[in-house]
Structure formats: C-alpha cells, structure tokens
Design a protein around this motif. Structure first.
Motif, PDB file in Angstrom:
ATOM      1  N   GLU B 452       0.784  -1.231   0.000  1.00  0.00           N
ATOM      2  CA  GLU B 452       0.000   0.000   0.000  1.00  0.00           C
ATOM      3  C   GLU B 452       0.818   1.284   0.000  1.00  0.00           C
ATOM      4  O   GLU B 452       0.315   2.332  -0.366  1.00  0.00           O
ATOM      5  N   ILE B 453       2.035   1.216   0.505  1.00  0.00           N
ATOM      6  CA  ILE B 453       2.781   2.456   0.657  1.00  0.00           C
ATOM      7  C   ILE B 453       3.826   2.528  -0.434  1.00  0.00           C
ATOM      8  O   ILE B 453       4.897   1.948  -0.341  1.00  0.00           O
ATOM      9  N   GLY B 454       3.469   3.219  -1.482  1.00  0.00           N
ATOM     10  CA  GLY B 454       4.325   3.162  -2.662  1.00  0.00           C
ATOM     11  C   GLY B 454       5.133   4.417  -2.843  1.00  0.00           C
ATOM     12  O   GLY B 454       5.303   5.212  -1.920  1.00  0.00           O
ATOM     13  N   SER B 455       5.558   4.587  -4.013  1.00  0.00           N
ATOM     14  CA  SER B 455       6.232   5.744  -4.595  1.00  0.00           C
ATOM     15  C   SER B 455       6.786   6.701  -3.564  1.00  0.00           C
ATOM     16  O   SER B 455       6.371   7.827  -3.452  1.00  0.00           O
TER      17      SER B 455
END
Lengths: 455, 455
Positions: B452-455
């Motif tokens: 869920e915790i991208g870029s």
C-alpha cells in the motif's frame, strides 16, 4: 428499546424522594412548594452555559404517573403504608414550570427552571429534572465552544460510540445540533429528531478489501455522489494519491469526489501536504475533513497552526464533555406554603424565594449584566429570561422545532461579548442579586441562624 | 419510557455502518469477519479494568433486527438501493461471540470481546457494542477503586441525578453493585436489577418544616426503623444534638435511630465531633454516613486523616467517572474471509487475528502475567479468559445473576497483586504478545507496507 420494555421513567429517582413523600403525605403537608434549579459554579474554562433539554423534560411531565408495576415494586420494599401507595396511584403533575427557553445563554446561580407544585410532586421530580437538563446543558455548552473554535467550518457529532449510554448519545446529537453543528453520525438521532446524518467509511471497510484502492473504488461505485475517502488506514499520503485517481475516475463519469478524511497523525502537516497534492492535480475544491480525539482546544490549535481542514468530526470529548464531565447543578426548595426557606450548608449557597433573571444590554445590543431578583420585581428595560412553560399541569407553549431553538441560540450568541466566548476566559459575567433578594436572603438567614443554631 | 416509544436500538449506530454495509452487499461480500474489542491505553491512575456490560449487550443481540419504521427511515434518506433495504429486513445476528465474563479483571490491548459473523452483521453492531461495554467497564473500574479506598466500609451509589442520562444512571447502579457497592439510591435500578435501594432525606425535607427538630421527629415517626438524619442543613453540630434527642425518643419506644449523614463542611473534624457527642450520650453505635463530592481519592484522604465515617454515599464523580470520563476503546476488523487484516495508522496499534488471553498465576495464586496469543494457541497451565457466549446466533450460557458476577469479581480481586490496586499505581501489569502473534503481526504488517505504501 428492550431495556425499557415494561419500565417507566418515574422510578428514575432517588429512593429518598419516596420516603420524604411518604412523610409529607403522613403529615398532611399539601402546601405549595417552589423549587429552583441552578448551577452553582462555572467548571474550568467556562464563562457561560447554554440552556437545553427542556423539551425532553416537558414530554416526561405530560405523562407523569406511577403505573401498577411501579407501585407494586414500591410495595415489595415493605417500607411504605398502603395509604401512601394508593395516594401515589393518583399523583399527576399539576404544578407550574417557568424556565429559560432552550438555546439561551445563562450564568451560575441563575435559575434555569422553577417548579411550583404540591410539595410531593415537586420532590418526586427532582432526580429526573436534574438528570435531564444537566446532560443537555453540559453538552450544548461544550458544543458551542467547538463551534466557536471552528471559525465557521462545519462540525459533525461523531460521539455515539463513547457517550455514557444510549440516552447520552441521542442527547449529544440534539444538543450539539442546537448550537450549530450541521449534523451527526447517529442514525437514531436522525430518525428521532430529524437531524441530518453523515458518514462514509471506517478502517474496517478498507481492511476488508485486498487492496485500499479496491475499497475506494467499491465505495465510489456504490455512492458516486457521496464519497469521502478515509486516508489513514495504511499511509495518509499514499492514500491521498489513490484519492486523486478516484477523483479522476469520478470526474470521467461526470461525478465528483466529495472529500477525504484524516483520522490520525500530524493533522497540520498532513492536511497541508494533502491539499498541496490535490491542488497540483486540479482538485483544489476537495474537502478535507479531520477527526480523531478532537475537541475545541485541538480545533483551535489546528487552525492556529495553519491546518488545511474544511470540516471536523467531533466525537468522544464532546459526548462526555471530557474536560468538564459534570456541572454542580442543584434543585433546591426555596419556598414552602408561602414561607421562603434556605439551607445554610457551608460552600453550598442557595438563593431564597421564587426568582427571575433580568438581563440588560449595552447600547450596541451586547449583554451587559444580569440581575438575579425575586419573581415579582420589575426592572424596566431589562429582559426577564424565565417564561412559563407549564401552568397547572398543562403546557402553555407549543413544542418548538430544533430550527427555532438553533435560531434563538445564534441570536443570543451574537449578543454575548467576545471575552466570554474565549476557550480560556478570564472575566466572569456580572450577575448581581437585587436589593429585595438580598434583603429577603438576609432576613431568612438570620431567622434560621437564631432558630436552629443554639447552645 | 416515552422517549423510546416506537424506536429501536438497532439505529443507535453511526451512519457509515449502513453505507459500508450497502457496499458489502453490493460487492457480494458475504465472508466471515472477525472483530476484536479492546482498550488501547490505561487512563490516568488506572492499572486494570473490570469487565462489565455483557448482559445488556447479549439481550440486544437476541432481538437484533430492523423493523419497518427503521427501514422506512433509512429509505427516506434517499441514499440506499431498494435491494439493500429489503436485505436489511432479513438481517439477524447469526454470528459467534467470545467474551471475558463480567466481573473479571483485564488489561489494555486484551480483547474483551470478539465477534465472528458475516461482515455486515459485525459492522452494523460496532457502535452499540462499544457504547454498551464502554460505559459499564468505565464505571465498574471506577467503582472498584472506591470500594478499595473504603477499606471494608459500605458504599452506596448516589449518582442518578448527574449521570449522563437515564441509561447511564441504571448502568452506574449495576456496575458499582458488581464490584461491591451494597446498593443504590436509584429506584428504577432497584426495580430492574433487584439491587437494594437506600435513602432517607434531603435538605428540602428539613427546610419544608418550620423547625429542623419538627422534620426529624416527623421522619422518625414515619420510619422508626429506618431513620438516618441529615445534619448539615443549618449547622451540623447543632443538628447532632437534636439527633441525640431523637435517638432517646426512639429508644423510649423500643426503636433505634440508624444513623446520621454529613453532606458538607470539614468531614474529618465534623465526624469526630459528632462521634464524640454520640459516645458521650451513650449512642456509640450510631452510624455516621458521609456524602457530597466524594470519590476514591476523597475517601482515602478522609480515612487517612482519621475521619469517623462508617459508610459513604458516592455520587457524581462515580457516575461520570470524573477523573477519567472515557476509555480509548476500539472495535477493529482483525480477519476477513480467512485473511488476517491490520491497519497501520500511527498511534493506533491493533493486533491482528482472532485472539485469546492466557493468564498465569504465581505459586501463591496471584496474577503474574498475561499472554496475548492467537485463539488456537495452547498455553498449558495458563487460564484462557475469553469464553463463547453466543454461537451461531444462539446464547450458549444461561443468564448470570448479579450475585454470581459479584462473587467472580471478588475472587479475581483477591488474585490481583496489591501494587495494581493502588489509587496511583506505579507499575504496569505485564501483558506479553505470544511468538505466533508477533510473527503473524509482522508478516501482515510487511505485506501491507509493501502493497500500500508506494512511490
């Protein structure tokens, strides 16, 4: 609800109300008694109170009686003579009630309500009168502080899960709405009072989907006109980027994402970052809502620190009035059978006699001072606050709509000088006892001291 | 009561429970969900909690359904598809509930209750589950502290006038009785729960008579076996001398004055002076009761300062749990459709998966530590605290009497080490996550972060 099935509210009273009533009955004391309801002191950080709760109380008075099951329970205690229990069967409320209307601002030691009735009736009502008005005044006062702190931003009551029971949840929704909240998450309050209800999604909704984006898409599909995405389940900024995608997808359908909600973390920083991201992608009008342990102090801090928040959900600390969870409210006998009465207990000053509050305004229309006087006094130019609402057991005024009460609060609020609206006020609003009241108080006090405090 | 006439408790829920439910319905999400109820942190000066409120909750689950008027209200909001409203008509509670029985002691992060049910059912129940258990746990915990501070002296609940509504008044009477209060002033609680009721007279009773002595005599005449005289209306010591006269008059009739009540002033000094006076006149066994803004801190202070008080009436500060008016209680989805789930919001740690609490005792039988583990774990020698109470929608255990719950609390209390009973405890009871729980938590956390915790 099930809890109440077969039970009546008349027994929501302290047992001593019945023992005293039984003694009044035995002694043949049928005289008219006047009781006065007031709040002794200001709790920390309060300079005023907001009147609320009268409507619930009046509904109860309309139907006041002891049913067979209540009488049977009292009989089972083996403490009361049968004649008294028979007498209780016939008791109704036949008295008169004068009150400060809901939505008005008032101050310590001012009577909110005065009951004149045969002493048994006035006595039996004490506990439920306090219980009913205490809660709504407590919450309305707290709520008005939140509204003030939010500087025009809308507020929604989010308290039902942590209020003290169901009754408190309903009354929190009502009292906060009266002072300017735009609505509540409480569906039963919506049904009962016609208050607008709000809400979209919880963390459990997000986590029940495999991916956060799946949850966002599913919600937007179900409620394309009413989606507020909760951002902090995993990581607020990552979720804000997903919200931009959803906003685009809705836009492509001719719909519009309503907003997002932040529920944890550094709300000042996060709200600024989220706002910046939305602006960068052309969604500058997406509303940012904040929730999570908020109250008037946090709201003020957030806005002072430059948080980009458009509306607030206020829950637990409103619903339990966390920084001041009770008021020193008392209901005292002030006259019996034409004789003004007084207790002298240290630290618990009570003003004698039936009273009225006379309010004076300065030339600009702002509240200047109140005079606490005897009921029959005249103070030309001043506004008397207590009005008759029940006369000889019958309601004299039509039931008021919440809209009327909200309007009354707004009007009173505009007349309250700014110094009393502060979250940490330094000044106390002047409430002056009148000369006739002081004279009567003095006379009764002296006679009581002479009579009772001997040797 | 009138307030509830025609209304059902199922709507006492946050509006988002319905919007989420509508989306689950639309998505065809019929999977089994597990929700866990727990308290995140200890409020100030608390080292433990007391379980309470389960019985009210179970009564509600037995009868859980949406009636025609509830459905009609939801329809009137114009937000829900007709198919979903039809579906709601058929919803009942078909799930399983495991819980820590009432009267037991528990600690932060331990599940008090776990619900496994189709996700819509578990979701719709959230608000009322928290609302019901939060209040009774809050008050039972506060009450147990008062009982401890009173060192064996009896306590009576005097709170109904200033609790947050009627529901809270009833639940305060019940929860305080569970932890050892001997009764309540609340007559409706007496009727509903069979709790002993107490009370004799208020200041209004005294002031309604011409002289205090007339009031004392009238009361003693009406209740010669149950008179407790209130002394502080005018002057406590003058009234105590009058009480001696009444005690003699009752003695002459072969009766006995039960006692006196002090409600204001310096209770340590006054109680000593009153005791001395009574002893001097041969009434050394007259009970002295104290009331007026009392709580566990004041009771401890009074007894440490040598006050001669035999029993206490504890009101407002108990009924609103004044020093800690709410608990950080949460109800979180921990598993959906066989998949353990987790939110990562900062400052709001939740443990994944269905769980059990395993309690270990030292050789002397005192609680030593708890292990927070997954439901299926085995910890030989340790006592699992959660028990099934509803299985597939049906109650599996008989309704418990208050006497049984009181006995369970007493037994648990004896096993709680003294250091956690202090009014200002310094130690935190050890609750250790098990290795399997830690491993699962870690695995789910990593997968969520990666996903869920991208870029």
């Amino acid at each position: 609800m099930a809890l109440w099935h077969g039970y009546r509210p008349e027994l929501l009273t302290d047992f001593y109300q019945f023992t005293m009533a039984a003694s009044y009955w035995k002694e043949g004391m049928r005289g008219r008694a006047a009781f006065s309801l007031f709040i002794r002191d200001l709790p920390p950080h309060r300079a005023y109170f907001v009147s609320a709760g009268l409507q619930s109380l009046l509904a109860f008075l309309d139907d006041f009686h002891f049913d067979a099951s209540s009488i049977q329970y009292l009989r089972s205690l083996g403490r009361f003579p049968e004649g008294f229990l028979k007498y209780l069967e016939s008791v109704r409320f036949t008295g008169t009630v004068r009150a400060i209307p809901e939505g008005r601002i008032f101050f310590p030691n001012e009577p909110i309500l005065e009951v004149t009735a045969p002493i048994v009736e006035g006595q039996l009502l004490e506990t439920l009168i306090i219980n009913t008005l205490h809660l709504e005044i407590l919450v309305a006062t707290k709520a008005s502080r939140c509204v003030h702190a939010a500087r025009g931003r809308p507020l929604i009551d989010f308290s039902p899960r942590r209020t003290h029971g169901v009754d408190a949840a309903l009354k929190t929704a009502r009292s906060s709405f009266l002072t300017g909240f735009i609505g509540t998450s409480n569906v039963l309050a919506g049904q009962m009072y016609g208050i607008p209800v709000f809400g979209t999604m919880a963390h459990s909704y997000i986590t029940s989907f495999l991916r956060e984006m799946d949850a966002f898409r599913a919600y937007a599909a179900a409620f394309p006109d009413n989606t507020v995405l909760l951002l902090d389940t995993y990581d607020t900024l990552s979720a804000a980027e997903k919200a931009v995608v959803i906003a685009r997808e809705l836009q492509a359908q001719g719909k519009k994402l309503r907003g997002v909600r932040l529920d944890s973390g550094d709300l000042t920083r996060l709200s600024s970052q989220v706002r910046e991201l939305f602006c960068r992608h052309g969604f500058s009008d997406l509303a940012i809502m904040a929730s999570g342990n908020l109250d008037e102090y946090r709201v003020e801090e957030l806005l002072q620190s430059g948080a980009h928040i458009d509306l607030f959900g206020i829950g637990t600390r409103l619903g339990v009035s966390a920084d001041a969870p009770y008021l020193d409210m008392a209901y005292k006998l002030v006259e019996y059978d034409g004789r003004p009465v007084l207790k002298l207990s240290p630290g618990k000053k009570t003003w004698v006699g039936e009273k009225q509050v006379f309010r004076s305004y300065d030339p600009s229309g702002l509240m200047e001072y109140d005079i606490l006087g005897l009921k029959q006094e005249k103070h030309p130019g001043a506004e008397p606050l207590l009005e008759p609402v029940v006369v000889q057991g019958r309601r004299t005024a039509a039931e008021e709509s919440l809209a009327e009460i909200r309007a009354r609060f707004r009007a009173d609020w505009e007349r309250l000088p700014e110094e009393y609206k502060k979250l940490r006020p330094e000044k106390i609003y002047p409430v002056r006892p009148s000369d006739p009241l002081l004279a009567l108080q003095d006379r009764v006090r002296h006679s009581r001291v002479a009579e009772e405090i001997g040797s």
